[in-house]
Enzyme design. Structure first.
Site, short mmCIF file in Angstrom:
data_model
loop_
_atom_site.label_atom_id
_atom_site.label_comp_id
_atom_site.label_asym_id
_atom_site.label_seq_id
_atom_site.Cartn_x
_atom_site.Cartn_y
_atom_site.Cartn_z
N PRO A 87 0.79 -1.24 0.00
CA PRO A 87 0.00 0.00 0.00
C PRO A 87 0.82 1.28 0.00
CG PRO A 87 0.03 -0.94 2.18
CD PRO A 87 0.69 -1.95 1.29
N ASP A 143 4.49 2.54 -10.61
CA ASP A 143 3.23 3.28 -10.49
C ASP A 143 3.42 4.47 -9.55
OD1 ASP A 143 1.88 1.48 -12.08
OD2 ASP A 143 1.00 0.35 -10.42
N LYS A 173 -0.73 5.52 -13.34
CA LYS A 173 -2.03 5.97 -13.83
C LYS A 173 -2.81 6.51 -12.64
CE LYS A 173 -2.14 2.26 -17.22
NZ LYS A 173 -0.86 1.68 -16.72
N ASP A 186 -1.38 -5.15 -4.16
CA ASP A 186 -1.06 -6.46 -4.71
C ASP A 186 -1.41 -6.40 -6.19
OD1 ASP A 186 -0.57 -9.57 -4.04
OD2 ASP A 186 -2.07 -9.34 -5.61
N THR A 220 -2.26 -6.29 -0.13
CA THR A 220 -3.24 -5.46 -0.79
C THR A 220 -3.69 -4.32 0.12
OG1 THR A 220 -5.44 -5.41 -1.79
CG2 THR A 220 -5.09 -7.01 -0.05
N MET A 253 -11.40 2.05 -5.83
CA MET A 253 -11.64 3.11 -6.82
C MET A 253 -13.12 3.52 -6.83
SD MET A 253 -9.26 1.45 -9.81
CE MET A 253 -9.99 -0.18 -9.57
#
Length: 250
Positions: A18, A41, A63, A96, A124, A178
């Site tokens: 995370p 990322d 992104k 993850d 995750t 999201m």
């Protein structure tokens, strides 16, 4: 015994967790130290990249919703090109990599190019958020199932093919990735399918980062808050269900 460093022309798809570098796996840290190029990322940057060796070329390919971002096709091409040039490549993905991380698209590109690879799993953000709130994701009898869902389709809107019966199940821990933008609409659908608006809900933003924010609420109240707040400034996820009652939120 740790496995040896991969040969050149190899790709390690590494999960960064995370954002907290202390939640990296030992294998993830080792692969970063060995890498000759790291494609990372946005959410896998910062202190996590301190584990990369001085020889590594660092390339941002993240992104973020509403911001200029590298297209997935371009990211795939970069991974393949660097591996074909005989470099040890780490594709560093947040959380993850196998959970809403577009992992499959990169795996397909590597397989089509005949490039060997490995997947390094990680923590995750769902598990990290639950830990930050001091709650479990499951419990015997009360919450024997946990489900991870996305709150955004490829356009950023609430997906149309929702299994409302599953998402409105009051005996399940649901984690929405999201979903800050679409949660008000999702909450309307949940109410229409029988989920009480008083169901406990938690919002975790920037989990594992210095700006982490944790909010305890209910499904109805959280939907109202997000509706009034407008576009989110930080990445986040929402947990709701019978266990979404923080013991040490802060």
């Amino acid at each position: 015994m740790s496995d040896p460093a991969p040969e050149p022309g190899f790709v390690s798809l590494v999960s960064a967790g995370p954002g907290d570098p202390e939640l990296l796996t030992l294998k993830a840290a080792r692969r970063l130290a060995e890498a000759e190029v790291v494609l990372f990322d946005d959410l896998a940057s910062g202190p996590v990249l301190d584990h990369a060796g001085p020889q590594a070329e660092l390339i941002a390919v993240g992104k973020r919703a509403g911001r200029p971002s590298a297209r997935q096709e371009v990211v795939n091409q970069l991974i393949v090109q660097h591996a074909q040039a005989g470099r040890r490549v780490v594709r560093l993905k947040s959380g993850d990599a196998g959970i809403f991380g577009r992992l499959e698209e990169e795996l397909i590109a590597l397989a089509e190019a005949g490039i060997p690879f490995e997947i390094v799993p990680g923590v995750t953000s769902a598990s990290a958020a639950a830990a930050a709130f001091g709650m479990p994701l499951t419990r015997r009898l009360t919450a024997r199932r946990v489900q991870f869902v996305t709150g955004a389709d490829i356009t950023g809107q609430l997906p149309q093919d929702i299994n409302w019966a599953a998402l409105a199940d009051p005996t399940v821990t649901t984690v929405v990735f999201m979903g800050q933008r679409s949660f008000p609409k999702l909450a309307e659908g949940l109410a229409m399918h029988g989920l009480p608006g008083t169901t406990p809900a938690l919002l975790a933003e920037a989990v594992g980062h210095p700006g982490q924010r944790l909010i305890a609420s209910t499904v109805a109240e959280l939907a109202q808050m997000l509706q009034a707040q407008g576009p989110a400034s930080q990445p986040g996820l929402i947990l709701y269900g019978p266990l979404a009652l923080p013991k040490q939120a802060g």
